[in-house]
Enzyme design. Structure first.
Site, PDB file in Angstrom:
ATOM      1  NE  ARG A  18       1.532  -4.460  11.431  1.00 39.06           N
ATOM      2  CZ  ARG A  18       2.532  -4.149  10.623  1.00 39.06           C
ATOM      3  NH1 ARG A  18       3.736  -4.627  10.839  1.00 39.06           N
ATOM      4  NH2 ARG A  18       2.335  -3.359   9.607  1.00 39.06           N
ATOM      5  NE  ARG A  22      -4.982  -0.155  10.650  1.00 34.99           N
ATOM      6  CZ  ARG A  22      -3.956  -0.585   9.946  1.00 34.99           C
ATOM      7  NH1 ARG A  22      -3.986  -1.755   9.373  1.00 34.99           N
ATOM      8  NH2 ARG A  22      -2.899   0.167   9.829  1.00 34.99           N
ATOM      9  NE  ARG A  26       6.953  -2.067   6.292  1.00 33.05           N
ATOM     10  CZ  ARG A  26       5.623  -2.217   6.250  1.00 33.05           C
ATOM     11  NH1 ARG A  26       4.938  -1.787   5.210  1.00 33.05           N
ATOM     12  NH2 ARG A  26       5.004  -2.788   7.254  1.00 33.05           N
ATOM     13  NE  ARG A  36       5.945   0.418  10.097  1.00 30.86           N
ATOM     14  CZ  ARG A  36       4.831   0.198   9.395  1.00 30.86           C
ATOM     15  NH1 ARG A  36       4.727   0.656   8.164  1.00 30.86           N
ATOM     16  NH2 ARG A  36       3.827  -0.465   9.909  1.00 30.86           N
ATOM     17  CE  LYS A  86      -2.230  -1.133   3.738  1.00 31.29           C
ATOM     18  NZ  LYS A  86      -1.617  -2.456   3.959  1.00 31.29           N
TER      19      LYS A  86
HETATM   20  P1  ADP Z   1       2.093  -1.766   3.282  1.00 30.34           P
HETATM   21  O1  ADP Z   1       2.073  -0.271   3.236  1.00 30.34           O
HETATM   22  O2  ADP Z   1       0.903  -2.391   2.577  1.00 30.34           O
HETATM   23  O3  ADP Z   1       2.287  -2.342   4.649  1.00 30.34           O
HETATM   24  P2  ADP Z   1       4.666  -1.490   1.879  1.00 30.34           P
HETATM   25  O4  ADP Z   1       4.345  -0.674   0.681  1.00 30.34           O
HETATM   26  O5  ADP Z   1       5.401  -0.827   2.995  1.00 30.34           O
HETATM   27  O6  ADP Z   1       3.351  -2.258   2.419  1.00 30.34           O
HETATM   28  O7  ADP Z   1       5.508  -2.747   1.354  1.00 30.34           O
HETATM   29  C1  ADP Z   1       6.019  -3.712   2.271  1.00 30.34           C
HETATM   30  C2  ADP Z   1       7.371  -4.206   1.785  1.00 30.34           C
HETATM   31  O8  ADP Z   1       7.230  -4.919   0.556  1.00 30.34           O
HETATM   32  C3  ADP Z   1       8.366  -3.101   1.484  1.00 30.34           C
HETATM   33  O9  ADP Z   1       9.641  -3.571   1.881  1.00 30.34           O
HETATM   34  C4  ADP Z   1       8.263  -2.895  -0.010  1.00 30.34           C
HETATM   35  O10 ADP Z   1       9.468  -2.387  -0.564  1.00 30.34           O
HETATM   36  C5  ADP Z   1       7.993  -4.298  -0.496  1.00 30.34           C
HETATM   37  N1  ADP Z   1       7.122  -4.320  -1.684  1.00 30.34           N
HETATM   38  C6  ADP Z   1       6.062  -3.516  -1.952  1.00 30.34           C
HETATM   39  N2  ADP Z   1       5.472  -3.827  -3.123  1.00 30.34           N
HETATM   40  C7  ADP Z   1       6.189  -4.883  -3.618  1.00 30.34           C
HETATM   41  C8  ADP Z   1       6.094  -5.678  -4.815  1.00 30.34           C
HETATM   42  N3  ADP Z   1       5.131  -5.461  -5.737  1.00 30.34           N
HETATM   43  N4  ADP Z   1       6.997  -6.666  -4.981  1.00 30.34           N
HETATM   44  C9  ADP Z   1       7.971  -6.895  -4.066  1.00 30.34           C
HETATM   45  N5  ADP Z   1       8.124  -6.191  -2.924  1.00 30.34           N
HETATM   46  C10 ADP Z   1       7.245  -5.187  -2.697  1.00 30.34           C
END
Ligand code: ADP
Ligand code: ZN
Length: 207
Positions: free
Chosen positions: A164, A88, A122, A153, A13
């Site tokens: 979660r 949520r 992440r 985080r 997201k």
């Molecule tokens: P959310 O906001 O839904 O919790 P994030 O955007 O922070 O998720 O993404 C979670 C992790 O996955 C991050 O480390 C991000 O770089 C990685 N990520 C996001 N989209 C993809 C994707 N399409 N393919 C591989 N890794 C991804």
């Protein structure tokens, strides 16, 4: 355009929000970011929710709704917004409908097996809100967008992630039916590379 992004933790997201808000010129409203900022600045709200978030829990509904209501009343939201991390649960979705109805809801679907690896890898930027995966960072410590130091985080540990995801399945998944019944739901396959997911989002939004 008033948009909501739905998806499990780690579904991408935050990543997609950055692309969407840039292309459509919308304010990115992430309740997680608002809470983390308040925690960093040690505001009364921040102190209240710090303990909850550290334990992987969420902020109480009434407080969360209040925070969003206030944020959406700011002038930059009159033309539209992108909500990420809110609502949520059904209570929050119904509350939102009472003061500001979204136009479309994008659901990013990702296989559960991928999520743990994404979240534990992440790296987040506290300054610009950027979200990256450690495997794709050339310099693992520095934000490629703004140069600030990246952090892990507190709620991105394997133990907390399981909680979660469980809470997501129980509380947030019912929202998919809720918005489907309203005819607002758009699904995209989030198992693909970041750019491909974004292309799909642009496509479903143009329909
Ligand atoms: P959310 O906001 O839904 O919790 P994030 O955007 O922070 O998720 O993404 C979670 C992790 O996955 C991050 O480390 C991000 O770089 C990685 N990520 C996001 N989209 C993809 C994707 N399409 N393919 C591989 N890794 C991804
Ligand atoms: Zn940054």
């Amino acid at each position: 355009m008033k948009l909501i992004l739905l998806g499990a933790p780690g579904s991408g997201k935050g990543t997609q929000a950055a692309y969407i808000t840039a292309k459509y010129n919308l304010p990115h409203i992430s309740t997680g970011d608002i809470f983390r900022e308040n925690i960093k600045d040690r505001t009364p709200l921040g102190l209240k929710i710090k303990e909850l978030i550290d334990a992987g829990k969420f902020c109480p509904d009434d407080l969360t709704v209040e925070v969003v209501k206030e944020r959406l009343s700011k002038p930059d939201c009159t033309e539209g917004y992108l909500l990420d991390g809110f609502p949520r649960n059904i209570f929050q979705a119904e509350s939102l409908d009472n003061f500001n109805q979204p136009d479309k809801v994008i659901e990013i679907e990702v296989d559960l097996s991928k999520i743990e690896k994404r979240i534990t890898g992440r790296r987040s930027c506290p300054k610009c809100g950027g979200s990256y995966h450690v495997d794709f960072l050339e310099d693992k410590e520095v934000c490629p967008s703004c140069g600030d130091k990246l952090i892990i985080r507190k709620d991105d540990t394997p133990e907390v992630v399981k909680d979660r995801i469980e809470i997501y399945a129980r509380q947030t998944q019912p929202l998919i039916d809720f918005y489907e019944k309203q005819g607002k739901l758009l699904k995209v396959d989030g198992n693909q590379p970041i750019e491909t997911v974004f292309e799909e989002i642009v496509k479903v939004l143009s329909k």
